[in-house]
Structure formats: C-alpha cells, structure tokens
Design a protein around this motif. Structure first.
Motif, short mmCIF file in Angstrom:
data_model
loop_
_atom_site.label_atom_id
_atom_site.label_comp_id
_atom_site.label_asym_id
_atom_site.label_seq_id
_atom_site.Cartn_x
_atom_site.Cartn_y
_atom_site.Cartn_z
N SER A 69 1.07 -1.21 -0.08
CA SER A 69 0.11 -0.20 -0.07
C SER A 69 0.56 0.69 0.16
O SER A 69 1.96 1.22 0.25
CB SER A 69 -1.06 -0.37 1.30
N ARG A 70 0.15 2.56 -0.15
CA ARG A 70 0.93 3.72 0.00
C ARG A 70 1.23 4.13 1.62
O ARG A 70 2.43 4.65 1.00
CB ARG A 70 -0.05 4.73 -0.38
N PHE A 71 1.35 3.02 2.48
CA PHE A 71 1.14 3.20 3.93
C PHE A 71 2.02 2.58 3.83
O PHE A 71 3.19 2.69 5.49
CB PHE A 71 0.42 3.85 4.44
N LYS A 146 -9.61 -3.22 -4.04
CA LYS A 146 -9.36 -3.33 -2.94
C LYS A 146 -8.36 -2.18 -2.10
O LYS A 146 -8.10 -1.81 -0.91
CB LYS A 146 -10.00 -4.54 -2.16
N LEU A 147 -7.94 -2.75 -2.65
CA LEU A 147 -6.34 -2.01 -1.44
C LEU A 147 -6.55 -0.83 -2.14
O LEU A 147 -5.82 -0.18 -1.15
CB LEU A 147 -4.78 -3.15 -2.26
N ALA A 152 -7.61 4.59 -0.11
CA ALA A 152 -7.45 6.22 0.12
C ALA A 152 -8.59 6.66 1.41
O ALA A 152 -8.95 7.74 1.56
CB ALA A 152 -9.05 6.31 -1.40
N GLU A 153 -9.54 5.27 1.52
CA GLU A 153 -9.86 5.10 3.31
C GLU A 153 -9.10 5.90 4.65
O GLU A 153 -8.92 6.86 4.69
CB GLU A 153 -10.62 4.47 3.81
N MET A 157 -8.74 9.60 5.90
CA MET A 157 -8.79 9.37 7.19
C MET A 157 -7.54 10.30 8.11
O MET A 157 -8.08 11.11 9.50
CB MET A 157 -9.12 7.70 8.25
N LEU A 158 -6.90 9.95 7.50
CA LEU A 158 -5.29 11.40 7.77
C LEU A 158 -5.77 12.23 7.86
O LEU A 158 -5.40 13.14 8.50
CB LEU A 158 -4.27 10.88 7.20
N GLN A 159 -6.60 12.98 6.75
CA GLN A 159 -7.15 14.56 6.03
C GLN A 159 -7.92 14.98 6.92
O GLN A 159 -8.16 15.73 8.11
CB GLN A 159 -7.29 13.77 4.41
N ASN A 160 -8.87 13.99 6.97
CA ASN A 160 -9.71 14.45 8.40
C ASN A 160 -9.33 14.19 9.41
O ASN A 160 -9.36 15.54 10.55
CB ASN A 160 -11.14 13.34 9.07
N ARG A 161 -8.12 13.74 10.62
CA ARG A 161 -7.99 13.90 11.66
C ARG A 161 -7.07 15.16 11.35
O ARG A 161 -6.78 16.27 12.34
CB ARG A 161 -6.97 12.87 11.72
#
Length: 227
Positions: A69-71, A146-147, A152-153, A157-161
């Motif tokens: 993944s990207r992370f 799905k990955l 994206a999710e 989530m990080l952006q919202n945080r």
C-alpha cells in the motif's frame, strides 16, 4: 458394432473429461467470486491478505503474497508460515509491470498493489495450469482494487484527523485572542475611568467656567465610549 462401441466409449470418456473440467472451472471460479463479494467488507490489509491466502490454499497452492500500500507493506505465506528473507527479496524484485513472471514450476502474478508468488504450479496438468492462469488474475485484480480503496480511506482518515487538529488549533487561537481582547477592553476601561476621575479632581483647580468643564467632560466621555 465393436468399432462403434469403442467409438462411443471414446466419446463418453471425452464427455466425462469435459464435464470434470467444467466442474473444476466452476468450482475455482466460485471461490474467486466469493472472494470478490467478501472483499468489500475487509477493513485492514491483514484481513485482506488472510482472505487471499485462504483462496490460494483452497486451490492447493504453496505461495506467498506481498500487499504494497501507500503507507506500508504486508507479507504473508500459506500454511501459516512466515515469508523467508530470500522470498521477500525475490517477490519484491519480480514485482514489476509484467503481469506473469514464470520460472520453472514457479510463477509470480503482479498487480500494482499486490504480488502472488506460486511455488508449485502444476506444469504436468496443462488444463489446471491454464485455469489457474485465468482464475488467479481475477482474484488479484479484485484484491488490488480493494487495496486502493483501503489506501484512499486511510488517506481520507489522516486528512480528517489533520483537519480536526487544525480546527482545534484555530479554536484555541480564537479563544486566546478573545481573552486578550476582553482583557485589553477592561484595561482601556480602567484607564479611561481613572482619567475621568483624575480629571474631575483637578478640574476645579484649572479655573475653568462651567460650560468649559462640561465641554471637556463630554469629549472625554465620548472618547471613552468609542474606545
């Protein structure tokens, strides 16, 4: 009649083989479709990888997977085994844009976010080998999609945080500014009150007439109200 019987036996054998092949194809395709249906409910890389391992094991394959993944990156293997360092290097090296990488009885199937290294491809069974070459990309394609959704999710989530932290920081700053403004307003009020009192005490000593005193007091009051 004898030759006709032999011919009929050959036709029956061919039909039986065709039926078995169709059943096997349907069985493997059913597993792939069930994986796609269930993958929508997976919320972590580990759960997605475990489900992919289950499909691979149900196909009697010895393999290891790499979810990139990207992370972060997750590595898993069939049979509950850990991925050996050599296998980690190999699957990372072969994780390229090439869809299939075949070497001996091993095959690696690549998608941008997922790679599957199969270590026991059935080279002696060309029919099953061909079915696996059709079924596994279908499963890995759904896994890769799905990955990307999980990425994206997670990014959202990080952006919202970060946005929530920024809003909290702005709120704290506005609260501090508000308190400073209130404090300054009180300080100005105190200064003007002291000025008015002191001016009233010394007004009689200035020898001013009543209208002059009233004029000065009105100007001071007007300035205090404006402040």
């Amino acid at each position: 009649i004898y030759h006709q019987m032999n011919e009929l036996r050959q036709h029956a054998k061919t039909a039986e083989q065709t039926a078995l092949e169709a059943m096997a194809t349907s069985f493997e395709l059913g597993k792939a479709i069930r994986f796609v249906e269930k993958s929508h409910g997976y919320s972590t890389l580990e759960r997605l990888g475990a489900a992919l391992i289950e499909v691979v094991e149900s196909l009697d394959l010895n393999a290891c997977i790499r979810l990139n993944s990207r992370f972060r990156t997750v590595l898993m293997a069939t049979g509950g085994n850990s991925v050996k360092p050599l296998e980690q290097d190999l699957i990372a090296m072969l994780h390229t844009d090439q869809r299939f990488v075949d070497f001996g009885c091993r095959s690696q199937i690549n998608y941008p976010g997922v790679a599957l290294l199969v270590k026991n491809m059935p080279l002696d069974n060309r029919a099953r080998y061909g079915r696996l070459k059709d079924t596994l990309p279908f499963v890995l394609g759904a896994c890769d999609a799905k990955l990307r959704m999980l990425d994206a999710e997670h990014a959202l989530m990080l952006q919202n945080r970060e946005l929530a932290n920024a809003v909290n920081s702005v709120q704290r700053t506005l609260t501090d500014v508000s308190q400073i403004l209130i404090k300054n307003q009180r300080a100005v009020g105190t200064v003007m009150s002291e000025l008015t009192t002191e001016l009233g005490m010394h007004m009689n000593k200035l020898g001013l007439e009543g209208d002059q005193e009233e004029f000065i007091n009105s100007k001071v009051d007007l300035a205090a109200n404006k402040l």
